[in-house]
Design an enzyme around this catalytic site. Structure first.
Site, PDB file in Angstrom:
ATOM      1  N   THR A 138     -22.335   5.717 -19.359  1.00 11.95           N
ATOM      2  CA  THR A 138     -21.170   4.852 -19.562  1.00 11.95           C
ATOM      3  C   THR A 138     -20.666   4.256 -18.257  1.00 11.95           C
ATOM      4  O   THR A 138     -19.840   3.349 -18.283  1.00 11.95           O
ATOM      5  CB  THR A 138     -20.036   5.644 -20.222  1.00 11.95           C
ATOM      6  OG1 THR A 138     -20.023   6.927 -19.618  1.00 11.95           O
ATOM      7  CG2 THR A 138     -20.226   5.758 -21.709  1.00 11.95           C
ATOM      8  N   SER A 170     -14.026  15.997 -18.064  1.00  8.43           N
ATOM      9  CA  SER A 170     -14.093  14.550 -17.824  1.00  8.43           C
ATOM     10  C   SER A 170     -12.710  13.956 -17.629  1.00  8.43           C
ATOM     11  O   SER A 170     -11.754  14.369 -18.276  1.00  8.43           O
ATOM     12  CB  SER A 170     -14.764  13.872 -19.024  1.00  8.43           C
ATOM     13  OG  SER A 170     -14.603  12.472 -18.961  1.00  8.43           O
ATOM     14  N   ALA A 171     -12.624  12.939 -16.770  1.00  7.36           N
ATOM     15  CA  ALA A 171     -11.363  12.233 -16.549  1.00  7.36           C
ATOM     16  C   ALA A 171     -11.080  11.254 -17.685  1.00  7.36           C
ATOM     17  O   ALA A 171      -9.979  10.727 -17.804  1.00  7.36           O
ATOM     18  CB  ALA A 171     -11.434  11.467 -15.237  1.00  7.36           C
ATOM     19  N   SER A 172     -12.074  11.026 -18.520  1.00  7.54           N
ATOM     20  CA  SER A 172     -11.937   9.972 -19.529  1.00  7.54           C
ATOM     21  C   SER A 172     -11.091  10.374 -20.726  1.00  7.54           C
ATOM     22  O   SER A 172     -11.222  11.467 -21.267  1.00  7.54           O
ATOM     23  CB  SER A 172     -13.318   9.557 -20.031  1.00  7.54           C
ATOM     24  OG  SER A 172     -13.180   8.618 -21.087  1.00  7.54           O
ATOM     25  N   ASP A 182     -19.430  16.852 -16.219  1.00  6.46           N
ATOM     26  CA  ASP A 182     -18.768  15.562 -16.254  1.00  6.46           C
ATOM     27  C   ASP A 182     -19.486  14.779 -17.359  1.00  6.46           C
ATOM     28  O   ASP A 182     -20.603  15.132 -17.743  1.00  6.46           O
ATOM     29  CB  ASP A 182     -18.931  14.892 -14.885  1.00  6.46           C
ATOM     30  CG  ASP A 182     -18.426  13.472 -14.885  1.00  6.46           C
ATOM     31  OD1 ASP A 182     -17.290  13.252 -15.344  1.00  6.46           O
ATOM     32  OD2 ASP A 182     -19.160  12.572 -14.435  1.00  6.46           O
ATOM     33  N   LEU A 183     -18.852  13.733 -17.853  1.00  5.78           N
ATOM     34  CA  LEU A 183     -19.469  12.972 -18.948  1.00  5.78           C
ATOM     35  C   LEU A 183     -20.129  11.680 -18.453  1.00  5.78           C
ATOM     36  O   LEU A 183     -21.354  11.541 -18.473  1.00  5.78           O
ATOM     37  CB  LEU A 183     -18.396  12.639 -19.994  1.00  5.78           C
ATOM     38  CG  LEU A 183     -18.834  11.740 -21.152  1.00  5.78           C
ATOM     39  CD1 LEU A 183     -19.858  12.436 -22.037  1.00  5.78           C
ATOM     40  CD2 LEU A 183     -17.628  11.319 -21.987  1.00  5.78           C
ATOM     41  N   ASP A 184     -19.268  10.758 -17.982  1.00  2.45           N
ATOM     42  CA  ASP A 184     -19.747   9.429 -17.585  1.00  2.45           C
ATOM     43  C   ASP A 184     -20.708   9.514 -16.399  1.00  2.45           C
ATOM     44  O   ASP A 184     -20.339   9.988 -15.331  1.00  2.45           O
ATOM     45  CB  ASP A 184     -18.555   8.542 -17.196  1.00  2.45           C
ATOM     46  CG  ASP A 184     -17.618   8.280 -18.367  1.00  2.45           C
ATOM     47  OD1 ASP A 184     -18.124   8.048 -19.474  1.00  2.45           O
ATOM     48  OD2 ASP A 184     -16.391   8.310 -18.173  1.00  2.45           O
ATOM     49  N   LYS A 202      -9.454  13.950 -10.576  1.00  2.00           N
ATOM     50  CA  LYS A 202     -10.416  14.374  -9.561  1.00  2.00           C
ATOM     51  C   LYS A 202     -10.172  13.510  -8.319  1.00  2.00           C
ATOM     52  O   LYS A 202      -9.876  12.336  -8.486  1.00  2.00           O
ATOM     53  CB  LYS A 202     -11.862  14.150 -10.044  1.00  2.00           C
ATOM     54  CG  LYS A 202     -12.218  14.934 -11.309  1.00  2.00           C
ATOM     55  CD  LYS A 202     -13.559  14.483 -11.861  1.00  2.00           C
ATOM     56  CE  LYS A 202     -13.831  15.134 -13.207  1.00  2.00           C
ATOM     57  NZ  LYS A 202     -15.067  14.672 -13.861  1.00  2.00           N
ATOM     58  N   GLU A 211     -21.981  16.830 -11.668  1.00  3.10           N
ATOM     59  CA  GLU A 211     -21.177  15.643 -11.354  1.00  3.10           C
ATOM     60  C   GLU A 211     -21.993  14.515 -10.746  1.00  3.10           C
ATOM     61  O   GLU A 211     -22.881  14.757  -9.941  1.00  3.10           O
ATOM     62  CB  GLU A 211     -20.104  16.022 -10.322  1.00  3.10           C
ATOM     63  CG  GLU A 211     -18.747  16.296 -10.902  1.00  3.10           C
ATOM     64  CD  GLU A 211     -18.062  15.050 -11.455  1.00  3.10           C
ATOM     65  OE1 GLU A 211     -18.525  13.930 -11.230  1.00  3.10           O
ATOM     66  OE2 GLU A 211     -17.035  15.230 -12.130  1.00  3.10           O
ATOM     67  N   ASP A 212     -21.642  13.270 -11.094  1.00  6.26           N
ATOM     68  CA  ASP A 212     -22.303  12.122 -10.455  1.00  6.26           C
ATOM     69  C   ASP A 212     -21.364  11.427  -9.476  1.00  6.26           C
ATOM     70  O   ASP A 212     -21.765  10.469  -8.823  1.00  6.26           O
ATOM     71  CB  ASP A 212     -22.745  11.098 -11.503  1.00  6.26           C
ATOM     72  CG  ASP A 212     -21.575  10.366 -12.121  1.00  6.26           C
ATOM     73  OD1 ASP A 212     -20.553  11.024 -12.409  1.00  6.26           O
ATOM     74  OD2 ASP A 212     -21.657   9.138 -12.299  1.00  6.26           O
ATOM     75  N   VAL A 225     -12.613   8.665 -11.224  1.00  5.00           N
ATOM     76  CA  VAL A 225     -11.200   8.363 -10.993  1.00  5.00           C
ATOM     77  C   VAL A 225     -10.555   7.862 -12.290  1.00  5.00           C
ATOM     78  O   VAL A 225     -11.166   7.091 -13.033  1.00  5.00           O
ATOM     79  CB  VAL A 225     -11.094   7.303  -9.867  1.00  5.00           C
ATOM     80  CG1 VAL A 225      -9.669   6.861  -9.647  1.00  5.00           C
ATOM     81  CG2 VAL A 225     -11.704   7.848  -8.580  1.00  5.00           C
ATOM     82  N   LYS A 237     -15.824   6.036  -9.637  1.00  9.51           N
ATOM     83  CA  LYS A 237     -16.418   7.043 -10.515  1.00  9.51           C
ATOM     84  C   LYS A 237     -15.603   8.329 -10.470  1.00  9.51           C
ATOM     85  O   LYS A 237     -15.265   8.813  -9.390  1.00  9.51           O
ATOM     86  CB  LYS A 237     -17.873   7.318 -10.120  1.00  9.51           C
ATOM     87  CG  LYS A 237     -18.786   6.158 -10.470  1.00  9.51           C
ATOM     88  CD  LYS A 237     -20.246   6.481 -10.195  1.00  9.51           C
ATOM     89  CE  LYS A 237     -21.120   5.308 -10.598  1.00  9.51           C
ATOM     90  NZ  LYS A 237     -22.524   5.509 -10.196  1.00  9.51           N
TER      91      LYS A 237
HETATM   92  C1  BG6 Z   1     -14.372   8.852 -15.627  1.00  7.51           C
HETATM   93  C2  BG6 Z   1     -15.121   7.639 -15.132  1.00  7.51           C
HETATM   94  O1  BG6 Z   1     -15.247   9.713 -16.264  1.00  7.51           O
HETATM   95  O2  BG6 Z   1     -13.343   8.470 -16.530  1.00  7.51           O
HETATM   96  C3  BG6 Z   1     -14.167   6.626 -14.540  1.00  7.51           C
HETATM   97  O3  BG6 Z   1     -16.063   8.038 -14.151  1.00  7.51           O
HETATM   98  C4  BG6 Z   1     -13.080   6.285 -15.554  1.00  7.51           C
HETATM   99  O4  BG6 Z   1     -14.888   5.468 -14.183  1.00  7.51           O
HETATM  100  C5  BG6 Z   1     -12.366   7.565 -15.995  1.00  7.51           C
HETATM  101  O5  BG6 Z   1     -12.129   5.397 -14.995  1.00  7.51           O
HETATM  102  C6  BG6 Z   1     -11.285   7.312 -17.036  1.00  7.51           C
HETATM  103  O6  BG6 Z   1     -11.895   6.856 -18.222  1.00  7.51           O
HETATM  104  P1  BG6 Z   1     -11.131   6.259 -19.468  1.00  7.51           P
HETATM  105  O7  BG6 Z   1     -12.184   6.245 -20.547  1.00  7.51           O
HETATM  106  O8  BG6 Z   1     -10.006   7.183 -19.794  1.00  7.51           O
HETATM  107  O9  BG6 Z   1     -10.647   4.913 -19.073  1.00  7.51           O
HETATM  108 MG    MG Z   2     -19.018  10.674 -13.787  1.00  6.16          MG
END
Ligand code: BG6
Ligand code: MG
Length: 215
Positions: A17, A114-116, A9-11, A145, A169-170, A47, A45
């Site tokens: 972040t 990562s979800a980001s 996972d990243l964040d 996730k 994962e955190d 999500v 987190k």
């Molecule tokens: C996850 C974070 O890695 O990415 C969440 O833990 C965040 O907090 C999600 O909402 C989505 O990130 P982004 O950068 O696409 O808004």
């Molecule tokens: Mg995370």
């Protein structure tokens, strides 16, 4: 059992972040008079952006129009992008680089799960990109996730069976995703939130990969 890949996972795992996401959601909540707490943030987190907003609106008991939601999603992300704009390699969490070096030397494949949707920007700003054989981020998945999609796509992309993957994962949702994908999960953080993980470490400081990756 010989494990072949580490999926990160990243964040909150590689970079801190999580504090910027919290700050940006808190700022947004103020627009509808809502003060987001740290315990609630814990549930955000891992999500996705859209689902995070839905949860916050739910907690705030605020029924937003589609129009409001679209505007707020953009605003939150603009705020977040501003907060991460000056990120640099010093924001890689302590011990992470040494751990990546060790697993590379041990022959593990390395992927991001990562979800980001901002993952590539963050990896570039912190200089982490070259470590990864594969990057699966929020732009490449349709299910958030705790659905295992992001990690299953990682395993598939690497050509490695899910059972041979170890996830870092955190977030509670992330640990659940790893377990749902039949992978080992190592929680980074506190046992109160990560109790479903196979192992839990507070951070990567001083971690010996060869020992940690024994199951
Ligand atoms: C996850 C974070 O890695 O990415 C969440 O833990 C965040 O907090 C999600 O909402 C989505 O990130 P982004 O950068 O696409 O808004
Ligand atoms: Mg995370």
């Amino acid at each position: 059992m010989m494990y072949k890949a580490c999926l990160f996972d990243l964040d909150g795992v590689l970079v801190d972040t999580a504090i910027y996401h919290f700050q940006a959601w808190k700022n947004l909540g103020k627009q509808f008079g809502y003060e987001l707490t740290e315990e609630q943030n814990e549930q955000l987190k891992g999500v996705s952006r859209v689902e995070s907003l839905n949860k916050i609106l739910d907690w705030a008991n605020y029924t937003a129009t589609q129009e409001e939601k679209s505007v707020w999603l953009i605003e939150k992300n603009e705020d977040y992008l501003r907060l991460i704009s000056s990120m640099n390699p010093s924001e890689i969490l302590p011990g992470v680089l040494s751990f990546l070096e060790q697993i590379k030397a041990l022959g593990y494949k390395i992927a991001l799960g990562s979800a980001s949707k901002n993952a590539e920007i963050i990896l570039d700003k912190t200089g982490l990109t070259p470590w990864f054989d594969l990057i699966i981020d929020g732009n490449k998945v349709s299910k958030s996730k705790p659905d295992p999609e992001v990690f299953l796509k990682g395993a598939e992309g690497l050509g490695i069976a899910p059972e041979e993957c170890i996830v870092f994962e955190d977030a509670q949702a992330g640990v659940e995703a790893a377990k749902a994908g039949n992978m080992k999960a190592i929680g980074i953080g506190e046992s109160e939130t990560l109790f479903l993980a196979d192992k839990i470490i507070p951070n990567f400081i001083g971690v010996k990969a060869a020992e940690l990756l024994q199951f």
